[in-house]
Design an enzyme around this catalytic site. Structure first.
Site, PDB file in Angstrom:
ATOM      1  N   GLY A  41      16.310  40.206   1.242  1.00  0.00           N
ATOM      2  CA  GLY A  41      15.461  39.295   0.487  1.00  0.00           C
ATOM      3  C   GLY A  41      16.274  38.550  -0.560  1.00  0.00           C
ATOM      4  N   ARG A 338      -7.081  37.237 -14.512  1.00  0.00           N
ATOM      5  CA  ARG A 338      -7.439  36.739 -13.185  1.00  0.00           C
ATOM      6  C   ARG A 338      -8.535  37.518 -12.500  1.00  0.00           C
ATOM      7  NH1 ARG A 338      -1.267  35.472 -11.227  1.00  0.00           N
ATOM      8  NH2 ARG A 338      -1.079  33.684 -12.619  1.00  0.00           N
TER       9      ARG A 338
HETATM   10  C1  LIG Z   1       1.717  29.789  -5.193  1.00  0.00           C
HETATM   11  C2  LIG Z   1       2.238  30.860  -6.095  1.00  0.00           C
HETATM   12  C3  LIG Z   1       2.461  30.608  -7.432  1.00  0.00           C
HETATM   13  C4  LIG Z   1       2.944  31.593  -8.271  1.00  0.00           C
HETATM   14  N1  LIG Z   1       3.130  31.299  -9.585  1.00  0.00           N
HETATM   15  C5  LIG Z   1       3.639  32.249 -10.399  1.00  0.00           C
HETATM   16  C6  LIG Z   1       3.897  31.968 -11.756  1.00  0.00           C
HETATM   17  O1  LIG Z   1       3.667  30.865 -12.235  1.00  0.00           O
HETATM   18  N2  LIG Z   1       4.409  32.927 -12.531  1.00  0.00           N
HETATM   19  C7  LIG Z   1       4.702  34.165 -12.046  1.00  0.00           C
HETATM   20  O2  LIG Z   1       5.182  35.001 -12.780  1.00  0.00           O
HETATM   21  N3  LIG Z   1       4.476  34.462 -10.749  1.00  0.00           N
HETATM   22  C8  LIG Z   1       3.952  33.541  -9.921  1.00  0.00           C
HETATM   23  N4  LIG Z   1       3.712  33.848  -8.603  1.00  0.00           N
HETATM   24  C9  LIG Z   1       4.143  35.149  -8.073  1.00  0.00           C
HETATM   25  C10 LIG Z   1       5.633  35.158  -7.826  1.00  0.00           C
HETATM   26  O3  LIG Z   1       6.034  33.901  -7.343  1.00  0.00           O
HETATM   27  C11 LIG Z   1       6.067  36.198  -6.811  1.00  0.00           C
HETATM   28  O4  LIG Z   1       5.475  37.416  -7.072  1.00  0.00           O
HETATM   29  C12 LIG Z   1       7.564  36.398  -6.875  1.00  0.00           C
HETATM   30  O5  LIG Z   1       8.224  35.168  -6.787  1.00  0.00           O
HETATM   31  C13 LIG Z   1       8.054  37.328  -5.786  1.00  0.00           C
HETATM   32  O6  LIG Z   1       9.463  37.347  -5.809  1.00  0.00           O
HETATM   33  P1  LIG Z   1      10.268  38.355  -4.911  1.00  0.00           P
HETATM   34  O7  LIG Z   1      11.692  38.107  -5.189  1.00  0.00           O
HETATM   35  O8  LIG Z   1       9.771  39.734  -5.151  1.00  0.00           O
HETATM   36  O9  LIG Z   1       9.897  38.007  -3.413  1.00  0.00           O
HETATM   37  P2  LIG Z   1       9.932  36.628  -2.578  1.00  0.00           P
HETATM   38  O10 LIG Z   1      10.266  35.464  -3.394  1.00  0.00           O
HETATM   39  O11 LIG Z   1       8.682  36.625  -1.800  1.00  0.00           O
HETATM   40  O12 LIG Z   1      11.157  36.818  -1.609  1.00  0.00           O
HETATM   41  C14 LIG Z   1      11.106  37.633  -0.507  1.00  0.00           C
HETATM   42  C15 LIG Z   1      12.415  37.525   0.210  1.00  0.00           C
HETATM   43  O13 LIG Z   1      12.496  38.543   1.185  1.00  0.00           O
HETATM   44  C16 LIG Z   1      12.891  38.011   2.407  1.00  0.00           C
HETATM   45  N5  LIG Z   1      12.318  38.884   3.427  1.00  0.00           N
HETATM   46  C17 LIG Z   1      11.058  39.374   3.512  1.00  0.00           C
HETATM   47  N6  LIG Z   1      10.963  40.210   4.550  1.00  0.00           N
HETATM   48  C18 LIG Z   1      12.172  40.260   5.123  1.00  0.00           C
HETATM   49  C19 LIG Z   1      12.701  40.964   6.227  1.00  0.00           C
HETATM   50  N7  LIG Z   1      11.977  41.813   6.942  1.00  0.00           N
HETATM   51  N8  LIG Z   1      13.996  40.749   6.540  1.00  0.00           N
HETATM   52  C20 LIG Z   1      14.778  39.897   5.825  1.00  0.00           C
HETATM   53  N9  LIG Z   1      14.327  39.238   4.761  1.00  0.00           N
HETATM   54  C21 LIG Z   1      13.037  39.416   4.415  1.00  0.00           C
HETATM   55  C22 LIG Z   1      12.423  36.597   2.407  1.00  0.00           C
HETATM   56  O14 LIG Z   1      13.211  35.844   3.280  1.00  0.00           O
HETATM   57  C23 LIG Z   1      12.648  36.222   0.954  1.00  0.00           C
HETATM   58  O15 LIG Z   1      13.985  35.835   0.780  1.00  0.00           O
HETATM   59  C24 LIG Z   1       3.220  32.871  -7.753  1.00  0.00           C
HETATM   60  C25 LIG Z   1       3.001  33.132  -6.417  1.00  0.00           C
HETATM   61  C26 LIG Z   1       2.485  32.146  -5.593  1.00  0.00           C
HETATM   62  C27 LIG Z   1       2.150  32.487  -4.187  1.00  0.00           C
END
Ligand SMILES: Cc1cc2nc3c(=O)[nH]c(=O)nc-3n(C[C@H](O)[C@H](O)[C@H](O)COP(=O)(O)OP(=O)(O)OC[C@H]3O[C@@H](n4cnc5c(N)ncnc54)[C@H](O)[C@@H]3O)c2cc1C
Ligand code: SF4
Ligand code: FES
Lengths: 645, 248
Positions: A41, A338
């Site tokens: 990820g 929320r």
């Molecule tokens: C529309 C929207 C708006 C938002 N706005 C806000 C905000 O304003 N403020 C805030 O704090 N939060 C916000 N959030 C929440 C926040 O964006 C997410 O919770 C956060 O970005 C998640 O980050 P992450 O790094 O955990 O995962 P992600 O950014 O989801 O990254 C997941 C990664 O894992 C990889 N991956 C997944 N499964 C696999 C696999 N099996 N094999 C290889 N790679 C894989 C993907 O390719 C990706 O690179 C928002 C969410 C959404 C949907």
């Protein structure tokens, strides 16, 4: 592995993290080069972790299923990121951010983790600014802030309506720099499809090359899952199309407990569902609630007229409008958390006062703000959001109120981790939205970005060395080791089975049906009866899926339908676990609202019996999972009824 | 609504591709272009045919993954929008619509409409960053940044790395993309110390990837979904020139 050990360091809350860091074992620079770390990820959590670990000298391999690490779902976050900087001098502090987050989470998160999060939040902003993240600024050149739900201070940093994009690009650039330096090997268009464990330790993954369809074996001394949330179990959500649970699910089946799966966040401000063809729902940032007022008509008659198109929003007189959030929650008003705002919307729509043809929609009105601030200021404040809304709906929110309705947005539950972010599998870590920590039963706005970056930039680099320090004696394990062979064979067997079904229904068909079950029975309002029924329905759906799904194309090829099928198969199993979890939790808290447990519409927690995190252990697809409880001790805050009135 | 589609089908990078005809009926005006393709794919799958491969993820115009060349235009006819933000109400009932991949030497086709844009990542890896390790930063407010500079940096930073600028350009130049990053970091004090090196490294990598030269046509700006301005290219040229002159 009977008792859950959360490994919370001793000492007063405010000193735990410093104490921990002072005593954690280290790996010297020469040895770091011998250690390989797999980071699955490249969202905020993964990109920040991969870049930082590489800067420290570890050999990192990073994976994402998109064509570039820059496209992770984090890119879509709009509103902002919290940090206890107190630049506004409005009384903010680390303790206050900690307290707001614990309270916002309805007292179902671990104190020590949340305090650490609030503490390092300040370093995140420093780091991002240094990277060139163009945060919004005031005329004096200093950083600007806005307010978000669940807080009475202004502590949210933002970059127009594209905060997630800018933060991710900062982390992505740091990652690309390490790739350029040869410290990180990047595997884009790769999906982790299995975890490899040897002698109880995570030692690698099986990945599918999504261009050729070939399976690959990759070794790591440790494995980090930074794979995001599982909101797409509902089919329709604000998540990107590819967001999935597969990585965490494979880990779950290999012994990593899955915690609080039923805690899902339904975001109050999304564009309502209009048709069956819809592939996703679009969020309108919560920041809009800074200036937008939520309302429906006071009477069912007016609402019906609007639904039919015989009346418009403008035709409803001020006195005939019900600004229900301001009415019910005078002190937080439109900025209440929320879960509360979402349930309130459902309530007024269930009463027949919804304002879109389906009945499920309410107004978000900017007229008052426009009058107060002028069109230009309002327009400037929300950058991309207004044109985006207009493009999708063909209506101009500067002229007529937006129509919104709650939609699945974020999952608080996830892989259980201890204070070091290690799962119940040795050497397997979980960061970002994929883990269960920090947000309890409900996440406050602008705190997911904060958590992802806290985990990746500041927590894991300090905690992972504690585990890796004795690992310097472990030579890289060749991938012809039987554990790798066995894992790859299991994947192959499952894939061939999926392809051999050649039934009649498409993958999306099944996904949509699962989504409907989840939304109906495990969405904003849940009952024991409904959940029991849902479990049966999901089990039936699973059987049908495995006997009637139709996947076109070849296994050893670029095959998006096959990729989706694998993810949906895991979602179906996850759906059942969510229902089991929701059914066992005989209380209402945060995003989990059980109709049986309420006090005039407000969630009724049961602290005597449910002040714990529920961590589930996999025992087989057709066997009930086993519940492990992590008791939550509140030593620094007083458990109280969460009130935003 | 009903449409005649002519869609580029190509089995893999080595195979020859061609336009294949499809007709599709019962399309709702509020559907996005990608949802229309979903419907078509659903029909193909039910008929036992191979669905059309295409890239997409966020479906809200921010991840930069979707990339279709529609009726001779990168991301189609809607101004300042990505393919996923294009709605069927833009078209007329009965229209014939051409759907092709983003074509450029530096973006080899993977399958059907999916192309390989990893060249962009390599350009960023060459210099599109500020060299600051985690933990080295000073307090965020210790260095004020003029509001206007921050706003302009943000304008440039809005680039989503989709590659429409390359697809739109008759020379397949990547100048708009590269200049957006160079400009963003050049306008902020944090990007100052590495300005020269950055410009040189990124431009070198851009050339090595096989992107073409800029002949001031402006198609990139016209098709960019994020309205990245041509002035960035001018700034990049200045940055590059300043860097090379002083270097020699
Ligand atoms: C529309 C929207 C708006 C938002 N706005 C806000 C905000 O304003 N403020 C805030 O704090 N939060 C916000 N959030 C929440 C926040 O964006 C997410 O919770 C956060 O970005 C998640 O980050 P992450 O790094 O955990 O995962 P992600 O950014 O989801 O990254 C997941 C990664 O894992 C990889 N991956 C997944 N499964 C696999 C696999 N099996 N094999 C290889 N790679 C894989 C993907 O390719 C990706 O690179 C928002 C969410 C959404 C949907
Ligand atoms: S400059 Fe515009 S067209 Fe080019 S990659 Fe960036 S967003 Fe896409
Ligand atoms: S799918 Fe993300 S920009 Fe179109």
């Amino acid at each position: 592995m009977s008792e859950l050990n959360s490994k919370i360091p001793d000492g007063p809350l405010t000193e735990k993290w410093a104490n921990y860091k002072e005593h954690a074992k280290l790996v010297n620079p020469a040895n770091k080069r011998k250690i390989e770390i797999i980071v699955v990820g490249t969202g905020l959590a993964g990109a920040s972790a991969a870049a930082t670990l590489a800067e420290l000298g570890y050999k990192v391999k990073a994976y994402c299923f998109q064509d570039s690490p820059r496209r992770a779902h984090s890119i879509a976050a709009q509103g902002g990121i919290n940090a206890a900087k107190n630049y506004k001098n409005d009384g903010d502090s680390v303790f206050r951010l900690f307290y707001d987050t614990i309270k916002g989470g309805d007292f179902r998160a671990r104190e020590a983790n949340v305090y650490r999060l609030a503490d390092v939040s300040r370093n995140i902003i420093d780091q991002c600014v240094a990277q060139g993240v163009p945060f919004a600024r005031e005329y004096g050149g200093l950083l600007d802030n806005r307010s978000f739900g669940g807080a009475q201070v202004s502590r949210t940093f933002y970059a127009r309506g594209q905060t997630g994009q800018q933060l991710l690009l900062g982390a992505y650039q740091a990652l690309e720099r390490q790739i350029g330096l040869g410290n990180v090997t990047m595997y884009s268009r790769h999906e982790m499809v299995e975890l490899v464990t040897i002698d109880g330790k995570a030692r690698g993954i099986i990945a599918r090359d999504l261009i050729t369809g070939k399976l690959e074996r990759h070794f790591g001394h440790a494995v980090l899952l930074c794979t995001g949330g599982y909101g797409n179990v509902f089919y329709l959500s604000t998540n990107a199309m590819g967001s999935n649970v597969t990585a965490s699910w494979k880990a779950y089946k290999k012994g990593a407990y899955f915690a609080n799966p039923c805690y899902t966040q339904i975001h109050p401000t999304c564009i309502p569902v209009t048709g069956d063809y819809q592939s996703k729902l679009t969020l309108m940032s919560e920041s809009l609630r800074n200036d937008g007022r939520v309302w429906v008509p006071k009477t069912k008659e007016d609402s019906e007229a609007i639904r039919k198109g015989t009346k418009k929003a403008e035709d409803i007189k001020e006195d005939d409008r019900d600004y229900y959030l301001e009415r019910k929650y005078p002190s937080f008003g439109n900025l209440c958390p929320r879960d509360i705002a979402s349930r309130a919307a459902k309530e007024v729509c269930d009463e027949g006062r919804g304002i879109v043809p389906s009945g499920f929609g309410v107004f978000l009105d900017f007229a008052a703000a426009i009058k107060r601030l002028g069109v230009d200021t309002v327009k400037a404040r929300y950058g991309e959001l207004f044109p985006m809304y207009q493009n999708i709906t063909n209506e101009d929110p500067l002229k007529t109120p937006m129509k919104i309705y709650p939609a699945v947005h974020y999952t608080m539950g996830g892989t259980w981790v201890d204070y070091e972010l290690m799962t119940t599998v040795q050497g397997l870590y979980c960061l970002g939205e994929a883990n269960f920590s920090d947000h309890g039963a409900n996440r406050l706005g602008a705190s997911a970005l904060m958590q992802g970056l806290a985990d990746g930039y500041f927590v894991i680099p300090s905690t992972i060395s504690n585990y890796l320090s004795p690992e310097i004696f472990t030579k890289p394990i060749p991938t012809d080791h039987p554990a790798f062979v066995e894992a790859e064979n299991a994947v192959k067997e499952r894939s061939e089975k999926l392809m051999s079904i050649q039934g009649k229904r498409t993958v999306d068909d099944f996904h949509k049906q699962l989504g409907k079950i989840m939304w109906e029975y495990c969405g904003m309002a849940r009952t024991a009866e409904g959940l029991t029924k849902a479990r049966d329905l999901i089990r039936e759906l699973r059987k049908e899926f495995w006997s009637d799904v139709k996947i076109p194309g070849l296994l050893n090829d670029f095959n998006s339908e096959f990729d989706k099928a694998g993810r949906v198969a895991d979602f179906i199993e996850l759906g059942e676990l969510m229902v089991v979890d929701a059914l066992h939790r005989n209380e209402s808290c945060g995003g989990h609202f059980r109709v049986e447990y309420q006090d005039q519409g407000e969630a009724k927690r049961d602290d005597a019996n449910f002040a714990y995190a529920a961590a589930w252990e996999f025992k087989g697809v057709d066997t009930d999972p086993v519940l492990h409880k992590e008791e939550l001790k509140f030593e620094n805050v007083e458990l109280q009824v969460r009130s935003y009135k | 609504m009903k449409f005649n589609l002519k869609v580029w089908r190509q089995k893999n990078a080595k195979a020859d591709g061609r336009l294949v005809d499809y007709t599709i009926d019962n399309i709702n005006v509020d559907m996005s272009f990608l949802e229309m393709v979903d419907v078509l794919n659903d029909e193909l799958i039910r008929k036992g045919e191979d669905p059309i491969a295409f890239d997409h993820d966020c479906r809200e115009g921010i991840c930069g993954m979707c990339s279709m060349y529609i009726d001779g235009r990168a991301h189609g006819p809607h101004h300042a929008a990505t393919t996923c933000q294009l709605y069927m109400r833009t078209f007329k009932d009965g229209d014939t619509i051409y759907v092709e991949p983003f074509k450029a030497k530096a973006f080899p086709i993977i399958k059907d409409l999916a192309v390989d844009r990893s060249a962009f990542d390599r350009i960023i890896a060459a210099g599109g960053f500020v060299s600051v390790n985690t933990g080295q930063a000073q307090d965020a407010n210790s260095l004020p940044v003029e509001k206007e500079a921050a706003e302009k940096a943000m304008d440039a930073a809005a680039c989503i790395g989709c590659g429409a600028c390359v697809a739109a350009c008759p020379n397949s130049a990547a100048m708009l993309f590269v200049s957006a990053k160079i400009s963003q970091l050049a306008m902020l004090p944090q990007g100052g110390p590495e300005r020269k090196n950055r410009a040189i490294k990124m431009v070198e990598q851009m050339d090595a990837e096989g992107f073409g030269n800029c002949t001031n046509i402006g198609a990139c700006e016209a098709e960019c979904p994020k309205e990245i301005k041509l002035t960035n290219i001018a700034r990049m040229n200045r940055e590059y020139l300043a860097a090379t002159i002083i270097d020699e």
